[in-house]
Design a protein around this motif. Structure first.
Motif, PDB file in Angstrom:
ATOM      1  N   TYR A 116      -8.187   4.274  -3.384  1.00  0.00           N
ATOM      2  CA  TYR A 116      -7.220   3.496  -4.051  1.00  0.00           C
ATOM      3  C   TYR A 116      -7.671   3.509  -5.623  1.00  0.00           C
ATOM      4  O   TYR A 116      -6.758   3.461  -6.439  1.00  0.00           O
ATOM      5  N   TYR A 169       0.734  -1.103  -0.014  1.00  0.00           N
ATOM      6  CA  TYR A 169       0.126   0.071   0.000  1.00  0.00           C
ATOM      7  C   TYR A 169       0.990   1.316  -0.088  1.00  0.00           C
ATOM      8  O   TYR A 169       0.368   2.323  -0.402  1.00  0.00           O
ATOM      9  N   TYR A 179       2.395   1.535  -3.919  1.00  0.00           N
ATOM     10  CA  TYR A 179       1.321   1.314  -4.963  1.00  0.00           C
ATOM     11  C   TYR A 179       1.404   2.320  -6.101  1.00  0.00           C
ATOM     12  O   TYR A 179       1.201   1.874  -7.201  1.00  0.00           O
ATOM     13  N   ILE A 208      -9.979  -2.928  -7.589  1.00  0.00           N
ATOM     14  CA  ILE A 208     -10.054  -2.758  -6.107  1.00  0.00           C
ATOM     15  C   ILE A 208     -10.967  -3.589  -5.332  1.00  0.00           C
ATOM     16  O   ILE A 208     -12.037  -3.517  -5.511  1.00  0.00           O
TER      17      ILE A 208
END
Ligand code: NAD
Length: 381
Positions: free
Chosen positions: A132, A105, A108, A122
């Motif tokens: 995200y 994360y 990313y 996602i």
């Protein structure tokens, strides 16, 4: 020696040049240059698959999405984004994902430098979808996000704006819109084979377990059963009628003292009024044994799907002219169909059937359902 046509000679020469390594290929083989600097534009090879990155390796990813790639014709898994390197490495080995394509994360955003990834899926808790998705779009990738699209309509709008700004596709993972049974129910209902639709009854719920899970935390889930499972009742009412509701009534109930429902609702029943006069009665719960069905009642007959929105084993019954018949349709993997639709939209620059705007419409109605339940008054849309 057989006599070769001019066309055939040209093709053979071309192949021998490719074999001899004289030809350089651009990304995805669209443009080929030979030694004489001639340019040949060729179509994508048949069976071309776009590369997908899966963000969040939880239950849905592991049990449904990853196995579905084996049935995809236009999509392949090439990357993972996960906070658990052990799990990601194990799954990478199983699904043939290059370990260098495992992101976390924190890093990313560097996915933008990875040309193997075309589309990001996602599959995180609802409250993380917006962040995200926006980061994925800003990295230049197309994004499919799980339902519900986000926690609030404002977040949905941010996601839509980010997709427009980036010039990338945004789709919401409403898998039932892509599988044969729900599609046939939509066709029958909207073609008035059952006469004019009068009422839609839709029930979705299950008895939720672990009180500590994210689905029972307001910030991660956005709400309770409505956001997670009741959304299937709402979707069904909207896609079967083909209309947008203009009035909503609702009642809510939480079992007193149940530790699971401190932050979010357990049961919420809602009624929708559509402009044509169609009425929908919908239920949604985290407190009872599995319910997963709908019924469309028209002036000349009815149809029922039970289960209606499970991953598999869907059943349809249609009643007309005093006869009830069970209809069997091809069994297809919902996730494979949904992912291939997204890949096709990217390849052919088409608008997805369930774009970001569709997710936003659901969020707006769900906010009206909460408002009606909280005020005890009809909410207008
Ligand atoms: P899950 O709890 O099994 O998986 C969630 C994943 O997110 C896990 O890998 C977890 O490690 C990761 N994660 C990252 N940050 C987290 C945090 N702060 N808290 C909790 N988990 C965190 O959930 P799931 O059932 O796979 O659901 C994921 C999404 O998919 C949800 O949006 C859900 O609504 C949706 N979903 C859709 C369907 C469908 O049929 N379309 C079915 C189930 C779930």
């Amino acid at each position: 020696m057989p006599v070769l046509s001019k066309k055939e000679i040209t093709r053979r020469r071309f192949i021998s040049k490719v074999g001899g390594g004289i030809v350089g290929a651009s990304v995805s083989g669209m443009l080929l240059k030979d030694a004489n600097a001639q340019q040949l534009v060729v179509p994508d090879p048949p069976g071309k698959k776009l590369g997908w990155a899966i963000v969040g390796l939880g239950s849905l990813s592991i049990h449904e999405i990853l196995p579905a790639f084996a049935k995809c014709e236009k999509s392949k898994v090439v990357a993972f984004v996960s906070g658990h390197p052990d799990k990601a490495n194990k799954l990478a080995l199983r699904y043939g994902v290059n370990p260098k394509n495992i992101f976390n994360y924190q890093n990313y955003d560097t996915i933008k430098d990875n040309p193997e990834v075309d589309i990001i899926y996602i599959v995180l808790p609802n409250g993380m979808h917006a962040e995200y998705t926006v980061r994925g779009l800003q990295a230049g990738k197309h994004v499919l996000t799980e339902k519900p699209m986000a926690n609030t309509p404002a977040e949905c709008q941010q996601m839509i704006d980010a997709s427009r700004k980036a010039g990338r596709k945004l789709m919401v993972a409403y898998r039932c819109r892509y599988e044969p049974y729900n599609r046939e129910a939509i066709r029958i209902t909207r073609s008035h084979e059952l006469g004019a639709t009068k009422v839609i009854l839709a029930d979705h719920g299950f008895n939720i377990g672990d009180p500590t899970q994210w689905r029972l935390k307001k910030d991660l889930a956005g709400g309770g059963s409505l956001m997670d499972i009741g959304i299937y009742s709402l979707q069904a009412a909207r896609y079967l009628s083909g209309e947008e509701p203009n009035e909503v009534n609702a009642v809510m109930y939480n079992t007193p003292g149940d530790p699971r429902f401190k932050e979010v609702e357990e049961t919420i029943n809602f009624q929708l009024r559509f402009p044509s006069g169609v009425l929908a009665n919908c239920t949604s719960s985290y407190g009872y044994a599995g319910q997963n069905h709908y019924r469309v009642v028209g002036t000349e007959g009815w149809l029922e799907l039970d289960p209606a929105t499970s991953y598999r084993g869907l059943r349809m019954r249609v009643y007309r002219g005093n006869v009830t018949e069970e209809r069997e349709l091809p069994v297809r993997d919902h996730f494979a169909l949904e992912m291939d639709h997204m890949s096709e939209c990217v390849m052919e620059n088409k608008e997805p059937l369930t774009p970001g705007e569709e997710g936003l419409r659901d969020l707006k109605v769900m906010m009206a359902i909460y408002e009606a339940a909280n005020t005890g008054k009809t909410a207008k849309l």
